[in-house]
Design an enzyme around this catalytic site. Structure first.
Site: not given
Length: 223
Positions: A10, A129
């Protein structure tokens, strides 16, 4: 049955980094379409980079509390885009585009992941996360022991991953996928979003090592 752990890289901003991730075997490439992020790219830039992806490598657009118009514009520009919602979006917000999506969860003590997964049952997966400023990409891992073993959903492990700890993360949680950003960035560049091709390859190789270990050995034997 053992399955291959998918890999998402990412926060890419350069052609060379996209190519390096594809060459290393990444399954998905994430573009941050959130203008307050240090890894932000414009939609026009994300469209250029996504055009480099071969078949079967998925472009992912990361949104944080974006408007419906912004999401629709991204889908129109990149028709194969997988949506990733990283802000305060409700289940209805995520489902409005009628497109496959990932929903990020900030894991902290007391967070009810089971209820969260039920709320976002339409998500392709729940991305786990750390709770950091800036909606992810902070290079911080969360306490993996907070994740229950009975989550009725695909899980994507994110937050502070790198080649040295991803084997342990995969063994601990057996996620459907892993997501890395800061863990494959260049130590020589002060600018976030500049990836290191060797770090990307080491990360992808470590994921494959983890899969081989979990397939070949009893769970208690994998360090």
């Amino acid at each position: 049955m053992n399955q291959r752990t998918r890999i998402k890289i990412c926060g890419l901003t350069r052609e060379a980094d996209v190519d390096a991730a594809v060459d290393a075997g990444a399954d998905a490439i994430g573009f941050v379409l959130y203008d307050k992020s240090a890894r932000h790219v414009s939609l026009a830039r994300a469209t250029e980079l996504a055009a480099r992806l071969p078949p079967f490598v998925m472009p992912v657009g990361l949104f944080v509390n974006a408007s419906e118009a912004e999401v629709n514009a991204a889908i129109a520009a990149i028709p194969q885009l997988l949506l990733q919602f990283h802000g305060d979006e409700s289940p209805a917000d995520c489902a409005r585009a009628a497109r496959p999506f990932l929903r990020a969860a900030r894991v902290v003590p007391g967070f009810d992941l089971l209820n969260f997964a039920l709320q976002f049952a339409l998500a392709q997966a729940i991305l786990l996360d750390a709770d950091v400023d800036g909606y992810g990409g902070g290079g911080k891992a969360f306490d993996w022991s907070l994740i229950p073993s009975t989550v009725p959903h695909r899980l994507v492990l994110s937050g502070g991953l790198h080649a040295e700890n991803v084997v342990r993360g995969i063994h601990t949680l057996r996620p459907w996928a892993v997501d890395v950003s800061s863990g494959v960035e260049s130590a020589e560049s002060p600018k976030r979003g500049i990836k290191d091709a060797d770090a990307i390859r080491r990360f992808c190789d470590a994921v494959r090592e983890a899969d081989a270990l979990t397939a070949a050995l009893p769970a208690a034997s994998v360090a």
